[in-house]
Every structure is written in C-alpha cells, then in structure tokens.
Design a protein around this motif. Structure first.
Motif, short mmCIF file in Angstrom:
data_model
loop_
_atom_site.label_atom_id
_atom_site.label_comp_id
_atom_site.label_asym_id
_atom_site.label_seq_id
_atom_site.Cartn_x
_atom_site.Cartn_y
_atom_site.Cartn_z
N SER A 11 7.69 6.63 -0.22
CA SER A 11 8.06 7.30 -1.47
C SER A 11 6.82 8.01 -1.97
O SER A 11 5.74 7.42 -1.98
N ALA A 12 6.97 9.27 -2.37
CA ALA A 12 5.82 10.04 -2.86
C ALA A 12 6.33 11.21 -3.69
O ALA A 12 7.51 11.58 -3.63
N CYS A 13 5.42 11.80 -4.47
CA CYS A 13 5.81 12.97 -5.27
C CYS A 13 6.06 14.15 -4.33
O CYS A 13 5.50 14.22 -3.24
N PRO A 14 6.91 15.10 -4.72
CA PRO A 14 7.26 16.22 -3.84
C PRO A 14 6.06 17.01 -3.33
O PRO A 14 6.07 17.50 -2.20
N SER A 15 5.00 17.14 -4.15
CA SER A 15 3.84 17.92 -3.72
C SER A 15 3.16 17.29 -2.51
O SER A 15 2.50 18.00 -1.73
N ALA A 16 3.31 15.98 -2.31
CA ALA A 16 2.73 15.32 -1.14
C ALA A 16 3.37 15.82 0.15
O ALA A 16 2.77 15.70 1.22
N PHE A 17 4.57 16.37 0.04
CA PHE A 17 5.27 16.91 1.19
C PHE A 17 5.19 18.43 1.22
O PHE A 17 5.95 19.09 1.93
N ALA A 62 0.82 -1.21 0.00
CA ALA A 62 0.00 0.00 0.00
C ALA A 62 0.86 1.26 0.00
O ALA A 62 0.36 2.35 -0.35
N ARG A 63 2.12 1.15 0.36
CA ARG A 63 3.02 2.30 0.39
C ARG A 63 3.67 2.56 -0.98
O ARG A 63 4.45 3.49 -1.11
N SER A 64 3.38 1.76 -1.97
CA SER A 64 3.99 1.93 -3.29
C SER A 64 3.51 3.23 -3.93
O SER A 64 2.43 3.73 -3.63
N ALA A 65 4.35 3.80 -4.82
CA ALA A 65 4.02 5.09 -5.43
C ALA A 65 4.57 5.13 -6.85
O ALA A 65 5.56 4.46 -7.17
N SER A 66 3.93 5.94 -7.70
CA SER A 66 4.38 6.12 -9.08
C SER A 66 4.26 7.59 -9.43
O SER A 66 3.21 8.20 -9.22
N ALA A 67 5.34 8.19 -9.95
CA ALA A 67 5.34 9.60 -10.32
C ALA A 67 6.57 9.88 -11.17
O ALA A 67 7.53 9.11 -11.18
N VAL A 68 6.56 11.02 -11.86
CA VAL A 68 7.72 11.44 -12.63
C VAL A 68 8.84 11.88 -11.69
O VAL A 68 10.01 11.61 -11.93
N SER A 69 8.48 12.60 -10.62
CA SER A 69 9.44 12.98 -9.58
C SER A 69 9.02 12.33 -8.28
O SER A 69 7.83 12.26 -7.97
N LEU A 70 10.00 11.84 -7.51
CA LEU A 70 9.70 11.12 -6.27
C LEU A 70 10.68 11.50 -5.18
O LEU A 70 11.89 11.68 -5.44
#
Length: 294
Positions: free
Chosen positions: A123-129, A71-79
């Motif tokens: 791991s997440a896209c920068p906007s999540a932070f 469930a912690r997996s993520a997909s994005a252009v920037s991470l």
C-alpha cells in the motif's frame, strides 16, 4: 445511480456505492464514496480479494498496516492498495472522506502502466507509482459538491486512463478468467497448457500484469469462495469442502496464514459489528471485518 449504503447525520458518517459506467464494468468493479466523522480509533481487517483498491482521499490520513510485514505499512490521504495474498489492517482516528475505486488487477495494469509485480502486497500513495495525476484527480473530486458528479468524473477519468494504458496479454487475461470462473480450482499446469506457454513463462507474465502468481490468485479466489459459502449459511466444514480444501483443518490453517485470524474469530468480528458498518466494499466478495477496539 448511486446507492446510499448507510448514514448517521449525528456522527457525520455516510457511505455510497455506484457501479462504473457500463463500458467500464469489465475493468472497474465499482466506486465506494465515504465520509466518517471523528469516532475514535477504528480498525478494519481487509481480507485478500484479488481487487486493486485506489483510495482517493479528501480528509485526514488513513494508515494501512501489514501485520505480517510491518515495514510495508503506509500512511497517506490517498492510497493505492495492490492485490494481496495476505490481509492488511486499515486504521484511522480522525475524519476521513474520499472515494475508493475498485479495479481488477488487469485494469490496474492498464491504469498505472507499470509492472504490478513491483507492488504486490503493498500500500502506498499514488505518487510512489508515478501517478501524480491521481493526486490532482483527488483534488478535483474534493471540489465537487455531490457524489453523483464525483462518480461521473471518475467514469470519464478512468475511461481515458484505460484507453491510454498498455495492453495486457490475451493469454494472461484468459488465465485470469479461468481462475476467476472456477473460483481458483484450475491447476497451474492446465493454465499453462491453455495458453500454450511454459509454466515458468506464464508465472512471470501473470505476476507482471496482475501482481499475483497464478497459485497465489487461486488461493485468494478459493478463500473468497469459502467465505461466500459460509455467508450463505454453510457450515465451515461444508464451505471448506465445496471450495476445494482437503478438509476443515486444512482450511483453518490456510485462513490463519492468510489473515492472521481463525475463521471463528473472523466470523465473530463480523457479526458483532454495528449495523452501520458496511463491511464488504467489493460486490459479491467478503472483504473485511471491523476489529474490536484495543
């Protein structure tokens, strides 16, 4: 000056490395520029290494899979990849292009200005932070025509971000240095005594500002110590003993719990990879292995 690690004009594959500017090197461990052409599905096992990696991408998305907690997996252009105590798997099937910034956990605390405890092992896209400015930085980097100019832009941007970020506790910095310099072989009680804090208070502040507990950081640093010893020619048994494990079975169990692989299978993955695969992005660390295609 950047260093050209590897390239293949036929496949459009290239990797560049450059240290950060001298005034940043206590916080920024370096930059890795990359471009991969369409080479089919590629999977990289990323070993815990106590480094926060900010991947600013210009191409297709990269997926980071948590094999322990899917469930912690993520997909994005920037991470943004926080400090981890367990391995993750990076996957891509298309053309990826970008640069990875390697930060110490304390530097990441200053850059992001937020508790790292909230995104440990994530791991997440920068906007999540809350850092939409990093998406704009990625756009600026993509528009630059060469790696040297990109790396210089990163120096300027990180200098500003570090200067504007919150200060970390000197006590946490001391505890982090003690763990790093001993390769994780300082007991938490000794760290607490050295800071003048209670163990509980140290654990809370350390987790807040690094994303790891002192015990978790020690486990990662001991693992890295054993891997470096093995890479330098030691047997697994000698590497485990010198890194502070009770015996090789203890090391084997810990390695499997942290990576999902046995030491032998991990070593086999590394030795069977193509010579064009730069497997270790962090200077002085054993950070990954290219996994066999399914």
């Amino acid at each position: 000056m950047s260093r050209h690690l590897t390239s293949s004009p036929r496949s459009g594959h290239e990797l560049f490395a450059r240290p950060a500017a001298p005034d940043l090197r206590g916080h920024v461990l370096g930059y890795r520029g990359f471009r991969f052409g369409a080479i089919g599905v590629r999977r990289r096992l990323m070993i815990p290494d106590a480094v926060v990696k900010v991947m600013l991408g210009f191409g297709d998305p990269l997926r980071v899979v948590d094999p322990f907690e899917p469930a912690r997996s993520a997909s994005a252009v920037s991470l943004v990849n926080g400090a981890r105590t367990t391995a993750a798997i990076g996957e891509h099937a298309g053309r990826i292009h970008g640069v990875t910034v390697l930060l110490t956990p304390l530097a990441a605390y200053r850059v992001f200005g937020a508790p790292l405890s909230e995104w440990a092992n994530l791991s997440a896209c920068p906007s999540a932070f809350g850092r939409t400015d990093l998406a704009r930085l990625a756009e600026c980097l993509a528009a630059v025509p060469d790696w040297e100019t990109r790396f210089a832009l990163l120096d300027r941007s990180l200098r500003a971000l570090l200067g504007a970020g919150p200060a970390y506790s000197p006590e946490v910095a001391w505890a982090w240095s003690a763990l790093r310099d001993s390769a994780g072989r300082v007991r938490v009680e000794a760290l607490a005594a050295g800071t003048g804090w209670s163990r509980r208070h140290l654990e809370r502040r350390f987790l807040l500002q690094t994303g790891l507990t002192p015990k978790g950081a020690a486990q990662v640093l001991r693992l890295q110590s054993a891997l470096r010893l093995k890479e330098s020619g030691a047997s697994w048994a000698d590497a485990a003993a010198q890194a502070g494990y009770h015996d090789q079975p203890h090391f084997d169990r810990t390695f499997k719990a942290m990576t999902g692989r046995t030491p032998t299978s991990f070593r086999a993955d590394r030795t069977s990879a193509s010579a064009q695969d730069a497997q270790d992005f962090v200077p002085g660390q054993i950070t990954s292995a290219i996994l066999p295609r399914c």
